[in-house]
Design a protein around this motif. Sequence first.
Motif, mmCIF file in Angstrom:
data_model
loop_
_atom_site.group_PDB
_atom_site.id
_atom_site.type_symbol
_atom_site.label_atom_id
_atom_site.label_comp_id
_atom_site.label_asym_id
_atom_site.label_seq_id
_atom_site.Cartn_x
_atom_site.Cartn_y
_atom_site.Cartn_z
ATOM 1 N N PRO A 4 0.842 -1.210 0.000
ATOM 2 C CA PRO A 4 0.000 0.000 0.000
ATOM 3 C C PRO A 4 0.869 1.249 0.000
ATOM 4 C CG PRO A 4 -0.140 -1.149 2.120
ATOM 5 C CD PRO A 4 0.674 -2.017 1.211
ATOM 6 N N SER A 5 0.411 2.253 -0.720
ATOM 7 C CA SER A 5 1.173 3.502 -0.816
ATOM 8 C C SER A 5 0.519 4.544 0.086
ATOM 9 C CB SER A 5 1.136 3.986 -2.267
ATOM 10 O OG SER A 5 1.645 5.291 -2.362
ATOM 11 N N PHE A 6 1.258 5.023 1.069
ATOM 12 C CA PHE A 6 0.705 6.019 1.998
ATOM 13 C C PHE A 6 1.438 7.351 1.827
ATOM 14 C CE2 PHE A 6 -0.204 2.091 4.601
ATOM 15 C CZ PHE A 6 -1.567 2.123 4.352
ATOM 16 N N GLY A 7 0.679 8.425 1.834
ATOM 17 C CA GLY A 7 1.266 9.762 1.826
ATOM 18 C C GLY A 7 0.634 10.566 2.951
ATOM 19 N N GLY A 8 0.780 11.863 2.919
ATOM 20 C CA GLY A 8 0.176 12.720 3.946
ATOM 21 C C GLY A 8 -0.949 13.529 3.346
ATOM 22 N N LEU A 9 -1.511 14.425 4.138
ATOM 23 C CA LEU A 9 -2.698 15.162 3.714
ATOM 24 C C LEU A 9 -2.456 15.954 2.429
ATOM 25 C CD1 LEU A 9 -5.581 15.805 4.289
ATOM 26 C CD2 LEU A 9 -4.839 17.597 5.864
ATOM 27 N N TRP A 10 -1.356 16.657 2.359
ATOM 28 C CA TRP A 10 -1.092 17.463 1.167
ATOM 29 C C TRP A 10 0.019 16.849 0.318
ATOM 30 C CZ3 TRP A 10 -5.190 20.095 1.104
ATOM 31 C CH2 TRP A 10 -5.716 20.629 2.262
ATOM 32 N N VAL A 11 0.355 15.605 0.608
ATOM 33 C CA VAL A 11 1.521 14.995 -0.036
ATOM 34 C C VAL A 11 1.086 14.153 -1.224
ATOM 35 C CG1 VAL A 11 3.451 13.405 0.325
ATOM 36 C CG2 VAL A 11 2.730 14.929 2.167
ATOM 37 N N TYR A 12 1.785 14.307 -2.338
ATOM 38 C CA TYR A 12 1.608 13.412 -3.469
ATOM 39 C C TYR A 12 2.785 12.454 -3.460
ATOM 40 C CZ TYR A 12 1.588 11.671 -8.236
ATOM 41 O OH TYR A 12 1.609 10.856 -9.334
ATOM 42 N N ASN A 13 2.498 11.198 -3.192
ATOM 43 C CA ASN A 13 3.550 10.193 -3.087
ATOM 44 C C ASN A 13 3.814 9.622 -4.479
ATOM 45 O OD1 ASN A 13 5.355 8.333 -2.182
ATOM 46 N ND2 ASN A 13 3.886 7.083 -1.057
ATOM 47 N N ASP A 14 4.837 10.107 -5.139
ATOM 48 C CA ASP A 14 5.073 9.779 -6.549
ATOM 49 C C ASP A 14 5.843 8.462 -6.679
ATOM 50 O OD1 ASP A 14 5.180 9.886 -9.232
ATOM 51 O OD2 ASP A 14 6.576 11.566 -9.367
ATOM 52 N N ASP A 15 5.179 7.366 -6.282
ATOM 53 C CA ASP A 15 5.847 6.059 -6.366
ATOM 54 C C ASP A 15 5.263 5.187 -7.475
ATOM 55 O OD1 ASP A 15 3.387 5.397 -5.357
ATOM 56 O OD2 ASP A 15 4.120 4.469 -3.514
ATOM 57 N N GLY A 16 4.399 5.754 -8.306
ATOM 58 C CA GLY A 16 3.868 5.005 -9.454
ATOM 59 C C GLY A 16 2.640 4.166 -9.158
ATOM 60 N N THR A 17 2.202 4.118 -7.879
ATOM 61 C CA THR A 17 1.031 3.292 -7.551
ATOM 62 C C THR A 17 -0.201 3.753 -8.322
ATOM 63 O OG1 THR A 17 1.892 2.835 -5.349
ATOM 64 C CG2 THR A 17 -0.459 2.527 -5.648
ATOM 65 N N ASP A 18 -0.364 5.074 -8.466
ATOM 66 C CA ASP A 18 -1.545 5.592 -9.171
ATOM 67 C C ASP A 18 -1.593 5.090 -10.623
ATOM 68 O OD1 ASP A 18 0.717 7.090 -9.675
ATOM 69 O OD2 ASP A 18 -0.115 8.982 -8.945
ATOM 70 N N TYR A 19 -0.474 5.227 -11.349
ATOM 71 C CA TYR A 19 -0.501 4.850 -12.766
ATOM 72 C C TYR A 19 -0.503 3.324 -12.943
ATOM 73 C CZ TYR A 19 -0.487 9.610 -14.265
ATOM 74 O OH TYR A 19 -0.886 10.903 -14.489
ATOM 75 N N ARG A 20 0.151 2.610 -12.049
ATOM 76 C CA ARG A 20 0.086 1.137 -12.117
ATOM 77 C C ARG A 20 -1.355 0.668 -11.886
ATOM 78 N NH1 ARG A 20 2.512 -1.752 -8.376
ATOM 79 N NH2 ARG A 20 3.120 -3.483 -9.674
ATOM 80 N N THR A 21 -2.025 1.310 -10.938
ATOM 81 C CA THR A 21 -3.424 0.942 -10.662
ATOM 82 C C THR A 21 -4.299 1.241 -11.872
ATOM 83 O OG1 THR A 21 -3.078 1.422 -8.332
ATOM 84 C CG2 THR A 21 -5.357 1.300 -9.074
ATOM 85 N N MET A 22 -4.069 2.401 -12.504
ATOM 86 C CA MET A 22 -4.876 2.740 -13.689
ATOM 87 C C MET A 22 -4.633 1.749 -14.823
ATOM 88 S SD MET A 22 -4.874 6.847 -13.996
ATOM 89 C CE MET A 22 -3.454 7.361 -13.083
ATOM 90 N N GLY A 23 -3.384 1.300 -14.968
ATOM 91 C CA GLY A 23 -3.093 0.285 -15.986
ATOM 92 C C GLY A 23 -3.875 -0.989 -15.696
ATOM 93 N N ALA A 24 -3.906 -1.378 -14.420
ATOM 94 C CA ALA A 24 -4.656 -2.580 -14.036
ATOM 95 C C ALA A 24 -6.145 -2.388 -14.283
ATOM 96 C CB ALA A 24 -4.393 -2.896 -12.562
ATOM 97 N N ILE A 25 -6.655 -1.193 -13.999
ATOM 98 C CA ILE A 25 -8.087 -0.920 -14.209
ATOM 99 C C ILE A 25 -8.433 -1.039 -15.700
ATOM 100 C CG2 ILE A 25 -9.835 0.920 -14.128
ATOM 101 C CD1 ILE A 25 -8.575 1.784 -11.420
ATOM 102 N N ALA A 26 -7.542 -0.525 -16.551
ATOM 103 C CA ALA A 26 -7.786 -0.629 -17.999
ATOM 104 C C ALA A 26 -7.909 -2.091 -18.419
ATOM 105 C CB ALA A 26 -6.665 0.057 -18.771
ATOM 106 N N ARG A 27 -7.120 -2.943 -17.798
ATOM 107 C CA ARG A 27 -7.153 -4.369 -18.153
ATOM 108 C C ARG A 27 -8.471 -5.014 -17.723
ATOM 109 N NH1 ARG A 27 -3.033 -8.459 -17.087
ATOM 110 N NH2 ARG A 27 -3.992 -10.476 -17.533
ATOM 111 N N VAL A 28 -8.988 -4.647 -16.538
ATOM 112 C CA VAL A 28 -10.137 -5.385 -15.997
ATOM 113 C C VAL A 28 -11.492 -4.760 -16.337
ATOM 114 C CG1 VAL A 28 -8.765 -6.284 -14.083
ATOM 115 C CG2 VAL A 28 -10.113 -4.230 -13.718
ATOM 116 N N THR A 29 -11.524 -3.526 -16.851
ATOM 117 C CA THR A 29 -12.846 -2.919 -17.077
ATOM 118 C C THR A 29 -13.427 -3.243 -18.435
ATOM 119 O OG1 THR A 29 -11.719 -0.902 -17.739
ATOM 120 C CG2 THR A 29 -12.701 -0.928 -15.539
ATOM 121 N N ASP A 30 -12.645 -3.863 -19.275
ATOM 122 C CA ASP A 30 -13.189 -4.319 -20.545
ATOM 123 C C ASP A 30 -13.880 -3.195 -21.317
ATOM 124 O OD1 ASP A 30 -13.705 -6.118 -22.521
ATOM 125 O OD2 ASP A 30 -15.592 -6.819 -21.646
ATOM 126 N N GLY A 31 -13.119 -2.145 -21.593
ATOM 127 C CA GLY A 31 -13.645 -1.120 -22.492
ATOM 128 C C GLY A 31 -14.147 0.153 -21.841
#
Length: 356
Positions: free
Chosen positions: A145-172
Amino acid sequence: MSAGAVDVTYRGVFQKNLAGVITKELVKAARREDKFGGTVARYGDSPERNGIPAKQFAVIASDMASLQVEMTKYEPDNVVVVAVMDDTLAKGIESWAWYGVRPINLNLAPGGTLLVISRQDPAALLKWIPRRPQPWTLAILPGEPSFGGLWVYNDDGTDYRTMGAIARVTDGLVSLESLIAQAAGTRDGGKREQQLREGYEAVQLHQVAAGEGAEDTYVPVQMPDWTQMREGLVVPAVEVGRTNELFMKYTTRTARPLIKFDACVKCQICYTVCPDECFIPTPEGHYDVNYDHCCGCGICAQSCPVSGCIEMVNEAVFDGNEPLHGVYERDPAAYEELRAEKLAKAGGPVPHYGIY
Ligand code: SF4
Ligand code: SF4
């Protein structure tokens, strides 16, 4: 006319920005496909509270009328993916304003996908996730799990990796190509494309049959209608020494305190400092923990004067919420074995700022 939604379930404060980036970028990518989209959060959530489970939705529709209908709802219908940002949320979620612990897959559409960021295998997660009457898909994106703070953007790639996974499973609902095109316009487009592709390739799909999973013990809380409500805001008191059985906050927890009873000097400090009155005095003067109400804040571990007496341990290695002093009473050596086993499985205690 149709609409589908992606539900991003996350921990308040620590993952609020993560959920925001995922939902907004999904919608922007869908706009490249001439679809309509918007993001919406539940007004009853409190994403500014540490660890509280909260939701943010990306709603994507073929036409504006369908989008507008979905955006007016407390939670959109047809949730085709629930993306879970921390696998301990698989045990259930209780948002700030919604009392009662809800199953993590409660609002998943029939045939939908529960996507969990986790190092655990499907069997370990399905011990916690209730069965459904229809088949569904459990998708696991390997990672921490990727944790950041209230105003922190934790740039560890979890967001874009998750979006890639979502593209695979949402079927269009939204394609990988649109997400890549959207990312290309950002400052780190090349890196983002790589992360999107990583997530798309790395996600593991597991088909879950109807009836497979944990027992479903969820009972919706009966809300009074307006004619039954008492005047004013009333919080019923409970007797001293008892906890409110309707209000369980353990779903805020990513780690729980584990006590070395043999080391306890019975000083009572944990009992005094716990903000949720979780410590139960035992006849011998120890303090057991009521895990149904422990929010995992770690204050007890920080305050205990005996080094190593209270350790915070990753929530993922525990199955239930039963208090543990009974195990110690029956057999202190067996309890120590259990404690050592949990600590080993969790890779050691979670660091805190107390006494070492
Ligand atoms: S972590 Fe400790 S202090 Fe915090 S709620 Fe749980 S028992 Fe109480
Ligand atoms: S603070 Fe530590 S030593 Fe004191 S009663 Fe609690 S567990 Fe025992």
